[in-house]
Motif scaffolding. Structure first.
Motif, PDB file in Angstrom:
ATOM      1  N   SER A 496       0.859  -1.327  -0.004  1.00  0.00           N
ATOM      2  CA  SER A 496      -0.194   0.421   0.010  1.00  0.00           C
ATOM      3  C   SER A 496       0.275   1.030  -0.204  1.00  0.00           C
ATOM      4  N   GLY A 497       0.102   2.296  -0.483  1.00  0.00           N
ATOM      5  CA  GLY A 497       1.621   3.430  -0.397  1.00  0.00           C
ATOM      6  C   GLY A 497       2.480   3.449  -1.132  1.00  0.00           C
ATOM      7  N   GLY A 498       2.858   2.150  -2.358  1.00  0.00           N
ATOM      8  CA  GLY A 498       4.501   2.104  -2.535  1.00  0.00           C
ATOM      9  C   GLY A 498       5.076   0.970  -2.601  1.00  0.00           C
ATOM     10  N   GLN A 499       4.460   1.504  -0.734  1.00  0.00           N
ATOM     11  CA  GLN A 499       5.613   0.231  -0.238  1.00  0.00           C
ATOM     12  C   GLN A 499       4.692  -0.900  -0.556  1.00  0.00           C
ATOM     13  N   VAL A 500       5.987  -1.697  -0.677  1.00  0.00           N
ATOM     14  CA  VAL A 500       5.788  -3.905  -0.557  1.00  0.00           C
ATOM     15  C   VAL A 500       5.468  -4.138   0.349  1.00  0.00           C
ATOM     16  N   GLY A 501       4.157  -5.028  -0.401  1.00  0.00           N
ATOM     17  CA  GLY A 501       3.925  -6.184   1.472  1.00  0.00           C
ATOM     18  C   GLY A 501       5.136  -7.340   2.089  1.00  0.00           C
ATOM     19  N   ASP A 502       5.305  -7.437   2.950  1.00  0.00           N
ATOM     20  CA  ASP A 502       6.032  -8.102   3.933  1.00  0.00           C
ATOM     21  C   ASP A 502       5.903  -9.117   3.465  1.00  0.00           C
ATOM     22  N   TYR A 514       5.282 -20.846   4.421  1.00  0.00           N
ATOM     23  CA  TYR A 514       6.699 -19.334   3.304  1.00  0.00           C
ATOM     24  C   TYR A 514       5.460 -18.061   3.153  1.00  0.00           C
ATOM     25  N   ILE A 515       4.982 -17.037   3.622  1.00  0.00           N
ATOM     26  CA  ILE A 515       4.291 -16.391   3.339  1.00  0.00           C
ATOM     27  C   ILE A 515       4.668 -15.024   1.970  1.00  0.00           C
ATOM     28  N   LEU A 516       4.669 -15.699   1.125  1.00  0.00           N
ATOM     29  CA  LEU A 516       5.234 -15.100   0.111  1.00  0.00           C
ATOM     30  C   LEU A 516       5.046 -13.428  -0.703  1.00  0.00           C
ATOM     31  N   ASP A 517       3.797 -12.838  -0.160  1.00  0.00           N
ATOM     32  CA  ASP A 517       3.142 -11.745  -0.293  1.00  0.00           C
ATOM     33  C   ASP A 517       2.677 -11.212   0.357  1.00  0.00           C
ATOM     34  N   THR A 518       2.356 -10.101   0.715  1.00  0.00           N
ATOM     35  CA  THR A 518       1.180  -9.374   1.760  1.00  0.00           C
ATOM     36  C   THR A 518       0.265  -8.724   0.738  1.00  0.00           C
ATOM     37  N   LYS A 519      -0.706  -8.044   0.880  1.00  0.00           N
ATOM     38  CA  LYS A 519      -1.998  -7.543  -0.371  1.00  0.00           C
ATOM     39  C   LYS A 519      -3.079  -6.886   0.033  1.00  0.00           C
ATOM     40  N   LYS A 520      -3.859  -6.034  -0.001  1.00  0.00           N
ATOM     41  CA  LYS A 520      -4.798  -5.244   0.779  1.00  0.00           C
ATOM     42  C   LYS A 520      -6.122  -5.727  -0.371  1.00  0.00           C
ATOM     43  N   GLU A 521      -6.464  -6.293  -0.519  1.00  0.00           N
ATOM     44  CA  GLU A 521      -8.524  -6.286  -1.475  1.00  0.00           C
ATOM     45  C   GLU A 521      -9.139  -5.813  -0.351  1.00  0.00           C
ATOM     46  N   ASN A 522      -9.853  -4.634  -0.739  1.00  0.00           N
ATOM     47  CA  ASN A 522     -10.279  -4.072  -0.006  1.00  0.00           C
ATOM     48  C   ASN A 522      -9.765  -3.461   1.522  1.00  0.00           C
ATOM     49  N   GLU A 523     -10.737  -3.730   2.686  1.00  0.00           N
ATOM     50  CA  GLU A 523     -10.713  -3.829   3.855  1.00  0.00           C
ATOM     51  C   GLU A 523      -9.756  -4.937   4.441  1.00  0.00           C
ATOM     52  N   LEU A 524      -9.350  -6.300   3.945  1.00  0.00           N
ATOM     53  CA  LEU A 524      -8.606  -7.201   3.876  1.00  0.00           C
ATOM     54  C   LEU A 524      -6.957  -6.758   3.857  1.00  0.00           C
ATOM     55  N   ILE A 525      -6.596  -7.865   4.242  1.00  0.00           N
ATOM     56  CA  ILE A 525      -4.939  -8.302   4.590  1.00  0.00           C
ATOM     57  C   ILE A 525      -5.233  -9.356   4.394  1.00  0.00           C
ATOM     58  N   VAL A 526      -4.782 -10.198   2.755  1.00  0.00           N
ATOM     59  CA  VAL A 526      -4.563 -11.121   2.271  1.00  0.00           C
ATOM     60  C   VAL A 526      -2.951 -11.429   1.368  1.00  0.00           C
ATOM     61  N   HIS A 527      -2.252 -13.051   2.850  1.00  0.00           N
ATOM     62  CA  HIS A 527      -1.257 -13.278   2.581  1.00  0.00           C
ATOM     63  C   HIS A 527      -1.077 -14.678   2.357  1.00  0.00           C
ATOM     64  N   LYS A 546      12.722  -9.542   8.446  1.00  0.00           N
ATOM     65  CA  LYS A 546      13.138  -8.790   9.786  1.00  0.00           C
ATOM     66  C   LYS A 546      14.143  -7.873   9.001  1.00  0.00           C
ATOM     67  N   HIS A 547      15.282  -8.783   8.004  1.00  0.00           N
ATOM     68  CA  HIS A 547      16.028  -7.806   7.089  1.00  0.00           C
ATOM     69  C   HIS A 547      14.889  -6.841   5.832  1.00  0.00           C
ATOM     70  N   LYS A 548      14.565  -7.437   5.293  1.00  0.00           N
ATOM     71  CA  LYS A 548      14.044  -6.851   3.868  1.00  0.00           C
ATOM     72  C   LYS A 548      12.561  -5.903   4.762  1.00  0.00           C
ATOM     73  N   ARG A 549      12.338  -6.102   6.151  1.00  0.00           N
ATOM     74  CA  ARG A 549      11.285  -4.551   6.414  1.00  0.00           C
ATOM     75  C   ARG A 549      12.325  -3.507   6.852  1.00  0.00           C
ATOM     76  N   GLN A 550      13.236  -4.441   7.782  1.00  0.00           N
ATOM     77  CA  GLN A 550      13.815  -2.881   7.664  1.00  0.00           C
ATOM     78  C   GLN A 550      14.617  -2.387   6.545  1.00  0.00           C
ATOM     79  N   LEU A 551      14.965  -2.533   5.494  1.00  0.00           N
ATOM     80  CA  LEU A 551      15.499  -2.361   3.915  1.00  0.00           C
ATOM     81  C   LEU A 551      14.803  -0.992   4.468  1.00  0.00           C
ATOM     82  N   SER A 552      13.517  -1.477   3.468  1.00  0.00           N
ATOM     83  CA  SER A 552      11.738  -1.327   3.275  1.00  0.00           C
ATOM     84  C   SER A 552      11.457   0.095   4.161  1.00  0.00           C
ATOM     85  N   MET A 553      11.544  -0.009   5.481  1.00  0.00           N
ATOM     86  CA  MET A 553      11.542   1.230   5.828  1.00  0.00           C
ATOM     87  C   MET A 553      12.684   1.978   5.769  1.00  0.00           C
TER      88      MET A 553
END
Length: 867
Positions: A496-502, A514-527, A546-553
């Motif tokens: 969302s907002g340009g930032q890729v999913g975790d 393994y969770i390969l991607d996380t997206k929004k579908e309206n109000e749902l958070i879909v893994h 955590k490492h990917k999240r830190q670099l994304s942040m």
């Protein structure tokens, strides 16, 4: 006194406000979190999750006017737009909504009250339809709606409608239900006497039109086509604003109302043509007046014209308008962009986003128009010399030059030849089949595991959490099967907002998924996961990478600093137009009308790095009232739908304050280093910066330094590297000039030698030789030099050009006038001997090939051709 369009809109909203409805703003035309739709195509789209029970509305009664766009998919009105007088691409949908509150009785009573008592529409010109039922789906006749209508209108004006007309569905899947339409008969008294209105309802009569549809949402259409009852009953009404204005203002066309007359007047004045002077110019003016609305609001809401997806739809609409203006109104230069200020001023009170961005939107449209007008010229040249157009050629004109089939057919008729339209349709179907095969996606229905609760995002504070799976579904695309999971709570950030999913994984005592991607579908958070857990009811531990999240942040926070720095250096006109933030790079699109200078780029980069070194701590405020957030100076982006409460991200209140739902560093010092790697154009008035941070920036610097060290070593470690490279460049340039002079001298010698070998025969000077030259330019220069010397020249050269075979044929001016020889035809025949091809003009042509050993065969074949 006739009510103007602004008053009509206000009366609708005030009426429902008095009935206890909360008035909400329009959602953007462009959808960001709904994979089932490209655009908002109806008023209910922004409320879809309320109907499905995935979210709770802020009020059980809501009213609004919604910008809608219908040009693709199930609701596709594009080809009718401009041809008739009541279809549109972008239109306003006035709507009142009940989420589990009132139902059919109140909706029907209020609709009748508003139309007849407030708007004063004549009761004897109104008809209503109710759902007749459908045996196949076991859906009954809507007796309740029929009975409620009987309280207001004569029974002979209540008509029964089939599933196509009176059962409303947003798409292949989603909320749906029976509906009750209200139609108005705007015909003359004489026409009404001849044919009763009830016999014309839903018969596509331009003066007997549907103005309001009351949808009673009771069902959810599932992926397998079946219907299930919704958790609660809802009301979803939609009234076409433009049609309503036509009815109230007693016009025979939507385009005769003050919704469109300012645009039509402007177009007519520019074209020097009065509206209603001629049918073909009327259609063109209507097309432009309609299409500029759709294109302008789409761009203002963040969708630029492009070659794919929603962007392609916008480009197609704009090109359709340009084509009509070019063909029928003689607009040979960009014109449509001039309508943007007219439209922005007209709707500034209800949709201020266009007025505030009119310069930017106009610039984008101008560049698109200019580009397509150039393409039109190229396409017209492509059609020159043709005596008919095959299906393949018509498709090439469409696919390469953007020519709609009707434009190709129109030009063909003007030139007295035909187009294979059936062949074009075959080629179009081939393309559609390829596209469908690439994009085909089968999505199953959600399977509920336990209680269906609203998923809670906890990822701002936690990167690990115990979770439970509450539902899942199967997704199949390109023969690859995946599963989508929804948790009761989740630390995974959804794209969302340009930032890729975790990404990351969930694990229980017995398995790891393994969770390969996380997206929004309206109000749902879909893994997304490549497999289902064996035991879906287990408790799992969800762990984010955590490492990917830190670099994304790091990259996301740097984007905020970059935005502020750009506004500081370039000006306050800079606004975000798109972004991509992942663990490797940040990409930031922004409004600006010129390429940044190296000095500007350096200044922006320096400002960001200063802010990083200042180690500014993140000030994060959650659930801030939207008005309070704006008072803090937070930037709200047009094209984004904000709720009543927002999240405010601040890095120094005097520098960067933005509304943002993304994840961020605790302080700017975490980012480490910021480096811009490119600045380029994305579209008219939109620039793009790509940059890197943290360890990626460090690696970039290390690589550049290593490259610099390697260059120094190759140059024997000079004290002044720049001076050494400059000297080397100058030396290279001098050597190139010497080589060029040497080659020219050789070419002159070759020219003189060939001139001496010229044989006078049959009225021409024949030069037929195998030669060796250093370059293709040298071969061309020799040929032209000999043409200047012999006006009866017939020159055929089989050339070795730096170990590659080439053939050149040159015919002198005097000999060319006899049409005895055609250089282009000759060279195509000779090129076969060197496994090549080529062509050119009747007097000069060249060909290249692969077989150097075939040059002797070229000479022999040339002798036979001459004879």
């Amino acid at each position: 006194m006739v009510m103007d369009s602004g008053s009509i809109r206000r009366k609708f909203l005030e009426f429902f406000e008095k009935k206890g409805h909360t008035i909400v703003p329009s959602a953007p035309l462009v959808l960001k979190n709904d994979p089932t739709l490209l655009f908002t195509n109806s008023g209910m789209v922004q409320f879809k999750d309320y109907f499905l029970g995935n979210a709770t509305p802020k009020s059980t009664r809501i009213a609004d006017t919604q910008k809608c766009l219908r040009v693709s998919g199930k609701h596709n009105d594009l080809e009718e737009v401009g041809i008739d007088t009541y279809h549109h691409t972008m239109f306003e949908m006035l709507g009142n909504w009940s989420f589990g509150d009132y139902f059919k009785k109140e909706a029907i009573a209020w609709a009748w009250e508003l139309l007849t008592e407030e708007y004063k529409l004549p009761k004897d010109r109104l008809y209503v339809t109710v759902f007749e039922g459908d045996a196949k789906e076991n859906l009954p006749f809507d007796q309740d709606a029929y009975n409620f209508w009987k309280e207001h209108i004569a029974e002979d004006r209540i008509l029964r409608g089939n599933k196509k007309d009176n059962f409303w569905e947003m798409g292949e899947m989603g909320p749906c239900g029976p509906c009750s339409e209200i139609h108005v008969d705007l015909r003359s008294e004489e026409e009404v006497k001849k044919i009763p209105g009830k016999d014309v309802v839903n018969m596509s009569h331009p003066q007997v039109i549907e103005i309001w549809n009351n949808v009673f949402m009771e069902f959810n259409r599932k992926a397998d086509g079946s219907l299930e009852k919704l958790p609660a009953q809802h009301v979803d009404t939609g009234m076409g604003f433009e049609r309503l204005c036509m009815a109230i203002q007693k016009k025979t066309s939507n385009y005769d109302t003050d919704v469109f007359t300012p645009l039509l007047d402007f177009i007519g004045q520019a074209a020097g043509i009065k509206y209603k002077a001629e049918e073909k110019t009327d259609i063109a003016m209507r097309v432009i007046a309609d299409h500029v609305r759709a294109v302008s609001f789409a761009i203002a809401d963040g969708q630029l014209p492009s070659n794919t997806g929603a962007g392609y739809v916008i480009r197609r609409i704009l090109r359709r308008a340009v084509r009509y203006g070019f063909t029928f109104l003689n607009f040979k230069e960009p014109f449509i962009y001039k309508l943007v200020p007219v439209l922005g001023n007209q709707l500034r009170d209800v949709f201020p986003e266009l007025e505030s961005q009119k310069d930017y939107v106009g610039k984008v449209i101008f560049e698109e128009e200019a580009s397509f007008l150039r393409t039109l010229e190229k396409g017209l040249k492509r059609m020159e010399g043709l005596s008919s157009i095959s299906g393949e050629q018509a498709f090439e004109l469409y696919d390469t030059y953007g020519f709609p089939l009707d434009l190709t057919s129109l030009i063909a008729r003007e030139r007295g030849f035909t187009v294979d339209e059936e062949g074009f349709k075959v080629e179009m179907e081939k393309q559609k089949s390829r596209s469908k095969a690439a994009a085909a996606k089968e999505t199953g229905d959600w399977v509920l595991i336990g209680e269906d609760v609203k998923s809670e995002f906890i990822g701002y504070d936690f990167l690990e959490s115990e979770i439970k799976i509450i539902k899942y579904r199967k997704v199949k695309q390109k023969n690859k099967e995946q599963f989508q999971l929804v948790f009761d709570r989740t630390p995974f950030y959804a794209e969302s907002g340009g930032q890729v999913g975790d990404t990351g994984y969930i694990e229980s005592a017995n398995e790891k998924i393994y969770i390969l991607d996380t997206k929004k579908e309206n109000e749902l958070i879909v893994h997304s996961a490549d497999k289902l857990p064996e035991n879906l009811t287990s408790s799992f531990n969800a762990i984010v990478d955590k490492h990917k999240r830190q670099l994304s942040m790091d990259n996301h926070s740097a984007t905020h600093l970059l935005h502020a720095a750009l506004r500081s250096v370039l000006g306050k006109h800079v606004e975000q137009k798109g972004s991509l933030v992942n663990d490797k790079v940040l990409r930031f699109d922004f409004s600006h009308f010129a390429a940044m200078t190296p000095a500007e780029i350096q200044k922006v980069e320096d400002i960001v790095n200063v802010k990083i070194r200042e180690d500014i701590h993140l000030d994060e405020k959650r659930n801030v009232p939207i008005d309070q957030a704006k008072a803090l100076g937070a930037m709200a982006l047009f094209g984004e739908k904000y709720g009543d409460f927002v999240r405010v991200i601040t890095f120094d209140p005097k520098f960067s304050v933005e509304l943002c739902g993304g994840t961020h560093v605790k302080s700017t010092g975490n980012i480490g280093l910021f480096k811009i790697v490119s600045e380029s154009s994305v579209a008219a008035g939109v620039r793009r910066i790509e940059a890197i941070t943290a360890e990626n920036a460090e690696q970039f610097v290390r690589t550049e330094i290593a490259l610099l060290d390697e260059v120094r070593a190759l140059l024997k470690n000079p004290k002044d590297l720049v001076a050494s490279l400059k000297s080397l460049s100058e030396e290279k340039h001098a050597l190139e000039k010497k080589i060029e002079a040497f080659n020219q001298e050789k070419a002159n010698q070759l020219k003189d030698e060939l001139a001496r070998k010229a044989l006078k025969s049959n009225g021409y000077s024949l030069i037929l030789e195998k030669v060796s030259v250093p370059s293709a330019d040298a071969l061309k220069n020799v040929a032209y030099a000999l043409r200047n010397q012999f006006d009866d020249l017939l020159l055929i050269l089989a050339a070795d050009v730096d170990s590659k075979p080439q053939v050149a044929v040159m015919i002198g001016e005097k000999l060319a006038s006899t049409n005895a020889y055609h250089a282009g035809n000759m060279v195509k025949e000779l090129a076969k001997e060197i496994d090549g091809g080529g062509g050119g003009q009747p007097f000069f042509a060249t060909a290249g090939g692969k077989n150097l050993n075939g040059l002797d065969a070229v000479i022999e074949k040339a002798r036979k051709l001459i004879q």
